[in-house]
Write a protein that holds these residues in place. Sequence first.
Motif, PDB file in Angstrom:
ATOM      1  N   THR A 133      41.569  56.467  74.306  1.00  0.00           N
ATOM      2  CA  THR A 133      42.033  55.151  73.409  1.00  0.00           C
ATOM      3  C   THR A 133      42.602  54.155  74.433  1.00  0.00           C
ATOM      4  N   GLY A 134      43.142  54.605  75.519  1.00  0.00           N
ATOM      5  CA  GLY A 134      43.772  53.616  76.476  1.00  0.00           C
ATOM      6  C   GLY A 134      42.759  53.121  77.245  1.00  0.00           C
ATOM      7  N   MET A 135      41.732  53.924  77.537  1.00  0.00           N
ATOM      8  CA  MET A 135      40.681  53.107  78.406  1.00  0.00           C
ATOM      9  C   MET A 135      40.020  52.122  77.709  1.00  0.00           C
ATOM     10  N   LEU A 136      39.543  52.555  76.415  1.00  0.00           N
ATOM     11  CA  LEU A 136      38.891  51.613  75.632  1.00  0.00           C
ATOM     12  C   LEU A 136      39.606  50.143  75.401  1.00  0.00           C
ATOM     13  N   LEU A 137      40.814  50.661  75.001  1.00  0.00           N
ATOM     14  CA  LEU A 137      41.728  49.338  74.678  1.00  0.00           C
ATOM     15  C   LEU A 137      41.730  48.480  76.207  1.00  0.00           C
ATOM     16  N   ALA A 138      41.873  49.024  77.263  1.00  0.00           N
ATOM     17  CA  ALA A 138      41.769  48.333  78.597  1.00  0.00           C
ATOM     18  C   ALA A 138      40.599  47.594  78.809  1.00  0.00           C
ATOM     19  N   LEU A 139      39.376  48.182  78.487  1.00  0.00           N
ATOM     20  CA  LEU A 139      38.051  47.384  78.491  1.00  0.00           C
ATOM     21  C   LEU A 139      37.920  46.552  77.632  1.00  0.00           C
ATOM     22  N   ALA A 140      38.331  46.664  76.253  1.00  0.00           N
ATOM     23  CA  ALA A 140      38.161  45.684  75.385  1.00  0.00           C
ATOM     24  C   ALA A 140      39.027  44.496  75.684  1.00  0.00           C
ATOM     25  N   ARG A 141      40.072  44.635  76.162  1.00  0.00           N
ATOM     26  CA  ARG A 141      40.964  43.573  76.764  1.00  0.00           C
ATOM     27  C   ARG A 141      40.317  42.556  77.945  1.00  0.00           C
ATOM     28  N   VAL A 142      39.795  43.422  78.857  1.00  0.00           N
ATOM     29  CA  VAL A 142      39.034  42.456  79.870  1.00  0.00           C
ATOM     30  C   VAL A 142      37.445  41.995  79.556  1.00  0.00           C
ATOM     31  N   ALA A 143      36.948  42.669  78.319  1.00  0.00           N
ATOM     32  CA  ALA A 143      35.633  42.095  78.084  1.00  0.00           C
ATOM     33  C   ALA A 143      35.869  40.782  77.438  1.00  0.00           C
ATOM     34  N   GLY A 144      36.888  40.289  76.953  1.00  0.00           N
ATOM     35  CA  GLY A 144      37.055  38.912  76.458  1.00  0.00           C
ATOM     36  C   GLY A 144      37.810  37.947  77.187  1.00  0.00           C
ATOM     37  N   GLU A 145      37.863  38.369  78.588  1.00  0.00           N
ATOM     38  CA  GLU A 145      38.551  37.267  79.808  1.00  0.00           C
ATOM     39  C   GLU A 145      37.750  36.218  80.047  1.00  0.00           C
ATOM     40  N   THR A 146      38.288  35.096  80.232  1.00  0.00           N
ATOM     41  CA  THR A 146      37.449  34.078  80.819  1.00  0.00           C
ATOM     42  C   THR A 146      37.787  33.565  82.421  1.00  0.00           C
ATOM     43  N   ALA A 147      39.108  33.264  82.492  1.00  0.00           N
ATOM     44  CA  ALA A 147      39.753  33.055  83.621  1.00  0.00           C
ATOM     45  C   ALA A 147      39.401  33.532  84.883  1.00  0.00           C
ATOM     46  N   PRO A 148      39.613  35.161  84.610  1.00  0.00           N
ATOM     47  CA  PRO A 148      39.385  35.462  86.232  1.00  0.00           C
ATOM     48  C   PRO A 148      37.755  35.558  86.567  1.00  0.00           C
ATOM     49  N   LEU A 149      37.041  35.106  85.471  1.00  0.00           N
ATOM     50  CA  LEU A 149      35.470  35.160  86.047  1.00  0.00           C
ATOM     51  C   LEU A 149      35.145  33.757  86.648  1.00  0.00           C
ATOM     52  N   LEU A 150      36.055  32.836  86.105  1.00  0.00           N
ATOM     53  CA  LEU A 150      35.434  31.287  86.500  1.00  0.00           C
ATOM     54  C   LEU A 150      35.225  31.285  88.020  1.00  0.00           C
ATOM     55  N   PHE A 151      36.120  31.947  88.811  1.00  0.00           N
ATOM     56  CA  PHE A 151      36.055  31.816  90.315  1.00  0.00           C
ATOM     57  C   PHE A 151      35.450  33.251  90.954  1.00  0.00           C
ATOM     58  N   THR A 152      34.914  33.883  90.314  1.00  0.00           N
ATOM     59  CA  THR A 152      34.370  35.410  90.885  1.00  0.00           C
ATOM     60  C   THR A 152      32.728  35.534  90.530  1.00  0.00           C
ATOM     61  N   ALA A 153      32.712  35.682  89.212  1.00  0.00           N
ATOM     62  CA  ALA A 153      31.261  35.981  88.795  1.00  0.00           C
ATOM     63  C   ALA A 153      30.849  34.521  88.547  1.00  0.00           C
ATOM     64  N   PHE A 154      31.460  33.764  88.558  1.00  0.00           N
ATOM     65  CA  PHE A 154      30.925  32.114  88.490  1.00  0.00           C
ATOM     66  C   PHE A 154      30.444  31.824  87.161  1.00  0.00           C
ATOM     67  N   GLY A 155      28.943  32.278  86.924  1.00  0.00           N
ATOM     68  CA  GLY A 155      28.309  32.184  85.904  1.00  0.00           C
ATOM     69  C   GLY A 155      26.825  31.770  86.252  1.00  0.00           C
ATOM     70  N   ASN A 156      25.838  32.304  85.161  1.00  0.00           N
ATOM     71  CA  ASN A 156      24.664  31.682  85.893  1.00  0.00           C
ATOM     72  C   ASN A 156      23.770  31.155  84.611  1.00  0.00           C
ATOM     73  N   ARG A 157      23.084  30.158  84.843  1.00  0.00           N
ATOM     74  CA  ARG A 157      21.909  30.030  83.632  1.00  0.00           C
ATOM     75  C   ARG A 157      20.826  30.767  83.484  1.00  0.00           C
ATOM     76  N   TYR A 158      20.396  31.526  84.524  1.00  0.00           N
ATOM     77  CA  TYR A 158      19.212  32.415  84.666  1.00  0.00           C
ATOM     78  C   TYR A 158      19.766  33.607  85.241  1.00  0.00           C
ATOM     79  N   TRP A 159      19.016  34.671  85.198  1.00  0.00           N
ATOM     80  CA  TRP A 159      19.168  35.869  85.414  1.00  0.00           C
ATOM     81  C   TRP A 159      19.816  36.070  86.692  1.00  0.00           C
ATOM     82  N   GLY A 160      20.700  36.931  86.787  1.00  0.00           N
ATOM     83  CA  GLY A 160      21.407  36.997  88.102  1.00  0.00           C
ATOM     84  C   GLY A 160      20.862  38.509  88.731  1.00  0.00           C
ATOM     85  N   GLN A 161      20.405  38.256  89.887  1.00  0.00           N
ATOM     86  CA  GLN A 161      19.748  39.517  90.489  1.00  0.00           C
ATOM     87  C   GLN A 161      20.658  40.576  91.177  1.00  0.00           C
TER      88      GLN A 161
END
Lengths: 328, 341, 281
Positions: free
Chosen positions: C197-225
């Motif tokens: 339960t704890g693990m799933l809760l943790a993953l659920a929480r980060v699944a919806g996070e935007t802010a930490p991804l803006l400067f790391t995964a950045f985003g891609n209009r195409y497929w990222g290889q």
Amino acid sequence: MSAASTTITHEVPPKSGLRAFVDRLRGGDEIAHLITLIASAGIILITSLLVLELWRTSYLSRTKFGWMFFWTKVWDANFDKFGAATFIYGTLVTSAVALVIAVPLGLASAIFLSELAPRWLSDIVSFLIDLLAAVPSVIYGLLGIFIVVPLMRTTLGPALKKVLGFTPLFAGPNYGVGFLTAGIVLAIMVVPFIISVSREVLLSVPREQREAALAMGATRWEATWQVVVPWARTGIMGSVFLALARALGETMAVTMVIGNNPQISASLFAPGYTIASVIANEFTEATGDLYLSALIELGLVLFLMTFILNGLARILILATERGGGRPA
Amino acid sequence: MNMKKTFVVVSLLLGMAALAAAQGGQVLLNAAGATFPYPIYSKWFDVYHTAHPNVQINYQSIGSGGGIRQLQAGTVDFGASDGPMSDEQLAASKFKILHFPTVLGADVPSYNISGVSGELNFTEKALAGIFLGTITKWNDPEITKANPGVNLPSADIVVIHRSDGSGTTYIWTDFLSKASDDWKNKVGKGTSVNWPVGLGGKGNEGVAGLVKQTPNSIGYVELVYAAQNGIAFGKVQNAAGKFIKADLASVTAAAAGAAKDMPADFRVSITNAPGATAYPVSSFTWLLIPAQIQDPAKRDAIKDFLKWMLTEGQKYNEGLTYAQLPKPVIEKELKAISLVQ
Amino acid sequence: MSEPRIMWRKAVNAVMLTLTGVAAFGVVCVLFLILGYLIFNGGHSLNLNFFTQLPKPVGETGGGMANAIVGSLKLLLLAALMGLPVGLLAGIYLAEFGGKTFSFIVRYTTDLLNGVPSIVIGIFAYALVVLPVKHFSALAGGVALGIMVIPITVRSTEEFLRAVPNSMREAAMALGASKWKTIVTVVLPAASGGILTGMLLALARVAGETAPLLFTAFGNRYWGQGWGQPIASLPVMIYTYAISPYDDWHRQAWAAGLVLLMLVLLSNLGARFILARSKAV
């Protein structure tokens, strides 16, 4: 044991140091201890690196403003004057409001799910409530704008004003956005953590505890409230910790409903600003070095606040633990 | 035996070279910056990719400040910003950066006043006063004298502004700084300012949402946003004294008026531009291109895209409610592309 | 005991128990409200294109978020691989091995980490993984999310391990099992429901996070290889589309929110199913 089956015992000399060590190693316990220790140390390492990085990049701001940063109310990017006071206030108030709403709500729900509901219902409902934790904060923000804000402005706000308008807490004009609205949205966001963890902890309270209370003539409620819940006290407080942490650091949703006006006001209807919100709002656009450094310093201030709040909460736990509960 | 081995090795090498060449054809460009032009940029990059399948331009709208920072850090190939980089920023940059205007944007005043349904005229003094907090009621003379015949209530004005740093705020505060010395000295212009009064909404939809819900309020939003969402807005008085409603023609007119005196590096503010039909709260948005690009494939792709953007790309602007660049500006920019080496 | 006293206690009992039911009902109502809103606003944007096509510029129909869906799954996988084991092991340490002071420090630090705003963690991951190599990557996004997963996992793992009665541990040891064997074969399985339960809760929480991804995964209009390139994710797409001026994109944002919830729901169900089956065996 009969004399015929006595075993012959030799004096087995204790193994010499190295061999004993190797044996223990092979036994696996030392390794397990080491591995888990490394994982724990890793967490400390990550957090320390994080604080170090924050400390380093906030250098400009720290040296320029010093301790004044904590009580300066101004936040002006154009004239390079920055202060954290209004944000500290906003963060504390919204988190407090959120907890005041979420803890009773969450605990009550957890009690229902663990004590009263049949297991199948409890499992399904609990599963659904876990889903609430997965809703992206952007969506919470949008729903806040479209549902909670109008509700506050047209229905809830005026009602509160009528009843409690004489207190400074509910004085002043009501725009719909503000501390109270942000607190409500936060409460919805953190309640799943409280319910989820509290429910599991309550379920794990040994049956004997409940039965003993009931056997002594307590009603269901009395048994729950006076025996089961205190037994699960530390676990429940742990869930409140999770909730508090989420409330303090929530970025997107709060900024959409708090009005984003850096000011300190006693009224809950007034617009305000939190540390996490201002960082989220201004970080991507901040171009000046001092500006950026001031934003990072705010992150450091939030860290400090979490540090202090957690400390206070820990002291509270130690105090309550003395009163009895599940032995630590 | 030796012949066979040599043959195998040589063909392997040739094969690898061929593979490398085939993959080398792919040019992947990463870019970041302003949110305002994101829709038109995504359209352009998509159309360009269809015409040149080996070039992929991945643009992420993390904000003008983010774009500038990532460009400086070297994590993206070029950036985009709603406000031009300042002299200090350019001086502090490790490498030379060129500005290329791409489209024009404008801010419009949107309001929600009980009993008023038509278009209001705003003088620049009125807007400055409202946002400074010196004009507090809707029936203030500064507002009523520009709107004879409109019954403005004596209600308090609720000011709505942006809470997040953005180019939209930059344009608005740039205009207010020119309109009022008081504003310039007390607040100044920037993507994020210390607003004297008002509530902050996040993003255009935050401001628009608050205006819609709060009686007797006023806020500023991008023209694109207002047009796409059918939001009513008022007219603003320009430098020539006329009250102009923002639309594609009046915004382009503002740029055309400024084209004559445009500096060579295109870093110019066109708020309060001269011209009878010019809309005063207009602005360019820029692509930030490094003057020196090491990778020849990337350099050629960027230069080709710039040329395409200035000629073919502009055709797509109006469809998405972005104003086109005026001809004189386009000509100057085409010449400036040769500065990228 | 006197009659009125008993009647009072019974009344309190009835009222309080009803209130708890009302509370639980209220919370569930909120969830259905959110789901209903998402479905109402985004439902008709959900078609086959949504799941199979790359994003298209505004005004063109047929665009989708296929790359964002795959991207989110990849990022969650990275976060789980990096964060969950650390959280689990640290939780085990705190519950089974810990010394008093060191445990206190670890717990305290974990709580601190939990309270850091997600954007600050993103900035940290940026400094750690993006700047040194000068490009954004899925890996950096995974690191940021992985860090966020740790505190919740630690806390819940420790809580549920401690909830296992000592008698079980003692019984296993009496049979000759070493400490780690006891943990692995007796204590962990007993606490597995809560830990999961704890693990799933943790993953659920980060699944919806935007802010930490803006400067790391950045985003891609195409497929990222692969893992070393910028990658799209559902929360970032939701954010980008939601703040845009276009109705069509707004609808896609709501639809994406719905898909995100469904993803979390499915992985939740899946994990519980696997756990139930392994327990049955």
